[in-house]
Design a protein around this motif. Structure first.
Motif, PDB file in Angstrom:
ATOM      1  N   ALA A 172       0.810  -1.223   0.000  1.00 32.49           N
ATOM      2  CA  ALA A 172       0.000   0.000   0.000  1.00 32.49           C
ATOM      3  C   ALA A 172       0.843   1.272   0.000  1.00 32.49           C
ATOM      4  CB  ALA A 172      -0.946  -0.001   1.200  1.00 32.49           C
ATOM      5  N   ASP A 173       2.033   1.225   0.573  1.00 32.44           N
ATOM      6  CA  ASP A 173       2.823   2.464   0.648  1.00 32.44           C
ATOM      7  C   ASP A 173       3.654   2.728  -0.608  1.00 32.44           C
ATOM      8  OD1 ASP A 173       4.517   0.263   1.593  1.00 32.44           O
ATOM      9  OD2 ASP A 173       6.005   1.812   2.000  1.00 32.44           O
ATOM     10  N   PHE A 174       3.612   1.827  -1.603  1.00 29.74           N
ATOM     11  CA  PHE A 174       4.367   2.044  -2.840  1.00 29.74           C
ATOM     12  C   PHE A 174       3.455   2.587  -3.928  1.00 29.74           C
ATOM     13  CE2 PHE A 174       7.514  -0.522  -0.782  1.00 29.74           C
ATOM     14  CZ  PHE A 174       8.715  -0.060  -1.300  1.00 29.74           C
ATOM     15  N   GLN A 175       3.900   3.656  -4.560  1.00 27.08           N
ATOM     16  CA  GLN A 175       3.162   4.275  -5.652  1.00 27.08           C
ATOM     17  C   GLN A 175       4.131   4.625  -6.786  1.00 27.08           C
ATOM     18  OE1 GLN A 175       1.439   7.754  -3.822  1.00 27.08           O
ATOM     19  NE2 GLN A 175      -0.467   6.674  -3.421  1.00 27.08           N
ATOM     20  N   VAL A 176       3.586   4.642  -7.980  1.00 28.69           N
ATOM     21  CA  VAL A 176       4.374   5.099  -9.121  1.00 28.69           C
ATOM     22  C   VAL A 176       4.255   6.614  -9.206  1.00 28.69           C
ATOM     23  CG1 VAL A 176       4.558   5.083 -11.642  1.00 28.69           C
ATOM     24  CG2 VAL A 176       4.192   2.957 -10.397  1.00 28.69           C
ATOM     25  N   PHE A 177       5.393   7.253  -9.381  1.00 25.29           N
ATOM     26  CA  PHE A 177       5.455   8.681  -9.649  1.00 25.29           C
ATOM     27  C   PHE A 177       5.952   8.852 -11.078  1.00 25.29           C
ATOM     28  CE2 PHE A 177       4.937   8.947  -5.231  1.00 25.29           C
ATOM     29  CZ  PHE A 177       4.652  10.256  -4.877  1.00 25.29           C
ATOM     30  N   ARG A 178       5.427   9.864 -11.743  1.00 19.99           N
ATOM     31  CA  ARG A 178       5.848  10.181 -13.110  1.00 19.99           C
ATOM     32  C   ARG A 178       6.545  11.537 -13.087  1.00 19.99           C
ATOM     33  NH1 ARG A 178       3.500   9.548 -18.809  1.00 19.99           N
ATOM     34  NH2 ARG A 178       2.022   8.107 -17.874  1.00 19.99           N
ATOM     35  N   LEU A 179       7.755  11.557 -13.625  1.00 22.54           N
ATOM     36  CA  LEU A 179       8.488  12.814 -13.784  1.00 22.54           C
ATOM     37  C   LEU A 179       8.190  13.349 -15.180  1.00 22.54           C
ATOM     38  CD1 LEU A 179      10.608  14.978 -13.041  1.00 22.54           C
ATOM     39  CD2 LEU A 179      12.350  13.393 -13.832  1.00 22.54           C
ATOM     40  N   GLN A 180       7.452  14.456 -15.239  1.00 26.29           N
ATOM     41  CA  GLN A 180       7.180  15.130 -16.506  1.00 26.29           C
ATOM     42  C   GLN A 180       8.359  16.048 -16.800  1.00 26.29           C
ATOM     43  OE1 GLN A 180       5.014  14.655 -18.787  1.00 26.29           O
ATOM     44  NE2 GLN A 180       3.538  13.388 -17.719  1.00 26.29           N
ATOM     45  N   PRO A 181       9.123  15.764 -17.830  1.00 25.99           N
ATOM     46  CA  PRO A 181      10.313  16.565 -18.117  1.00 25.99           C
ATOM     47  C   PRO A 181       9.981  18.004 -18.507  1.00 25.99           C
ATOM     48  CG  PRO A 181      10.348  14.494 -19.329  1.00 25.99           C
ATOM     49  CD  PRO A 181       8.983  14.637 -18.744  1.00 25.99           C
ATOM     50  N   VAL A 182      10.807  18.914 -18.009  1.00 28.44           N
ATOM     51  CA  VAL A 182      10.753  20.312 -18.459  1.00 28.44           C
ATOM     52  C   VAL A 182      12.101  20.740 -19.034  1.00 28.44           C
ATOM     53  CG1 VAL A 182       8.880  20.998 -16.907  1.00 28.44           C
ATOM     54  CG2 VAL A 182      11.242  21.268 -16.167  1.00 28.44           C
ATOM     55  N   GLY A 183      13.119  19.945 -18.802  1.00 26.64           N
ATOM     56  CA  GLY A 183      14.438  20.264 -19.326  1.00 26.64           C
ATOM     57  C   GLY A 183      15.369  19.084 -19.151  1.00 26.64           C
ATOM     58  N   GLY A 184      16.563  19.239 -19.659  1.00 28.90           N
ATOM     59  CA  GLY A 184      17.537  18.178 -19.497  1.00 28.90           C
ATOM     60  C   GLY A 184      18.869  18.527 -20.110  1.00 28.90           C
ATOM     61  N   GLN A 185      19.837  17.684 -19.794  1.00 26.40           N
ATOM     62  CA  GLN A 185      21.168  17.829 -20.359  1.00 26.40           C
ATOM     63  C   GLN A 185      21.708  16.438 -20.662  1.00 26.40           C
ATOM     64  OE1 GLN A 185      24.384  19.214 -17.818  1.00 26.40           O
ATOM     65  NE2 GLN A 185      25.383  20.147 -19.571  1.00 26.40           N
ATOM     66  N   PHE A 186      22.164  16.251 -21.898  1.00 29.55           N
ATOM     67  CA  PHE A 186      22.741  14.984 -22.320  1.00 29.55           C
ATOM     68  C   PHE A 186      24.203  15.192 -22.650  1.00 29.55           C
ATOM     69  CE2 PHE A 186      23.776  12.130 -25.981  1.00 29.55           C
ATOM     70  CZ  PHE A 186      23.790  10.947 -25.263  1.00 29.55           C
ATOM     71  N   ILE A 187      25.039  14.327 -22.117  1.00 34.75           N
ATOM     72  CA  ILE A 187      26.467  14.304 -22.445  1.00 34.75           C
ATOM     73  C   ILE A 187      26.720  12.932 -23.044  1.00 34.75           C
ATOM     74  CG2 ILE A 187      28.812  14.424 -21.548  1.00 34.75           C
ATOM     75  CD1 ILE A 187      27.772  16.594 -19.716  1.00 34.75           C
ATOM     76  N   GLY A 188      27.143  12.907 -24.295  1.00 35.46           N
ATOM     77  CA  GLY A 188      27.268  11.660 -25.035  1.00 35.46           C
ATOM     78  C   GLY A 188      28.402  10.753 -24.633  1.00 35.46           C
ATOM     79  N   GLY A 189      29.297  11.234 -23.798  1.00 38.81           N
ATOM     80  CA  GLY A 189      30.444  10.422 -23.400  1.00 38.81           C
ATOM     81  C   GLY A 189      31.512  10.422 -24.476  1.00 38.81           C
ATOM     82  N   VAL A 190      32.574   9.713 -24.197  1.00 40.86           N
ATOM     83  CA  VAL A 190      33.720   9.637 -25.107  1.00 40.86           C
ATOM     84  C   VAL A 190      33.869   8.195 -25.547  1.00 40.86           C
ATOM     85  CG1 VAL A 190      36.202   9.965 -25.324  1.00 40.86           C
ATOM     86  CG2 VAL A 190      34.859  11.541 -23.941  1.00 40.86           C
ATOM     87  N   CYS A 191      33.977   7.968 -26.829  1.00 43.23           N
ATOM     88  CA  CYS A 191      34.146   6.603 -27.345  1.00 43.23           C
ATOM     89  C   CYS A 191      35.601   6.229 -27.421  1.00 43.23           C
ATOM     90  CB  CYS A 191      33.526   6.481 -28.718  1.00 43.23           C
ATOM     91  SG  CYS A 191      31.753   6.703 -28.666  1.00 43.23           S
TER      92      CYS A 191
END
Length: 143
Positions: A124-143
């Motif tokens: 009963a104490d577990f619920q799903v939360f949804r994060l509605q994105p408003v922004g973000g930052q992606f760093i692709g990493g180094v290959c």
């Protein structure tokens, strides 16, 4: 000639790479705030069909109490590093607003990705939360 014949790899965009990283993530960090004090927690995310982040959270946890008072938060996920240096890993931070997600299909989607949690997902104490994105930052990493 196909990509397989030439040895070339299909080109993807940073947006596609960020979405793929998020969908592949099985662990991440949730950053919340309580009275201006930052707080970070380990989470196990899933994604909704629209790309928003689903999180199964206990009502007893500190981060859930934070989200009820202040829904602004961030989630960070990372892929494997290219070598020993963790800074070479691709990573994505998504900022937005988190709220309880009442749709049972979203809980089923989360459990399908994390089946080991099925036994406590029904508590009963577990619920799903949804994060509605408003922004973000992606760093692709180094290959």
């Amino acid at each position: 000639m196909s990509d397989a014949q030439t040895g070339d790899h299909p080109t993807t965009t940073p947006v596609q790479d960020a979405r793929a990283l998020l969908r592949a993530a099985r662990a991440g960090t949730l950053a919340t705030s309580a009275a201006g004090q930052p707080f970070a927690s380990l989470i196990t995310p899933a994604t909704a069909p629209d790309g928003s982040i689903l999180m199964l959270l206990s009502g007893l946890s500190e981060h859930t109490r934070h989200l009820r008072d202040e829904p602004r938060c961030a989630v960070m996920v990372a892929g494997p590093p290219a070598g020993l240096n963790p800074q070479t890993a691709p990573r994505l931070t998504v900022t937005g607003l988190a709220a309880h997600e009442p749709d049972p299909a979203m809980k089923a989607r989360w459990v399908a990705l994390h089946p080991y949690a099925a036994f406590y997902a029904g508590f009963a104490d577990f619920q799903v939360f949804r994060l509605q994105p408003v922004g973000g930052q992606f760093i692709g990493g180094v290959c």
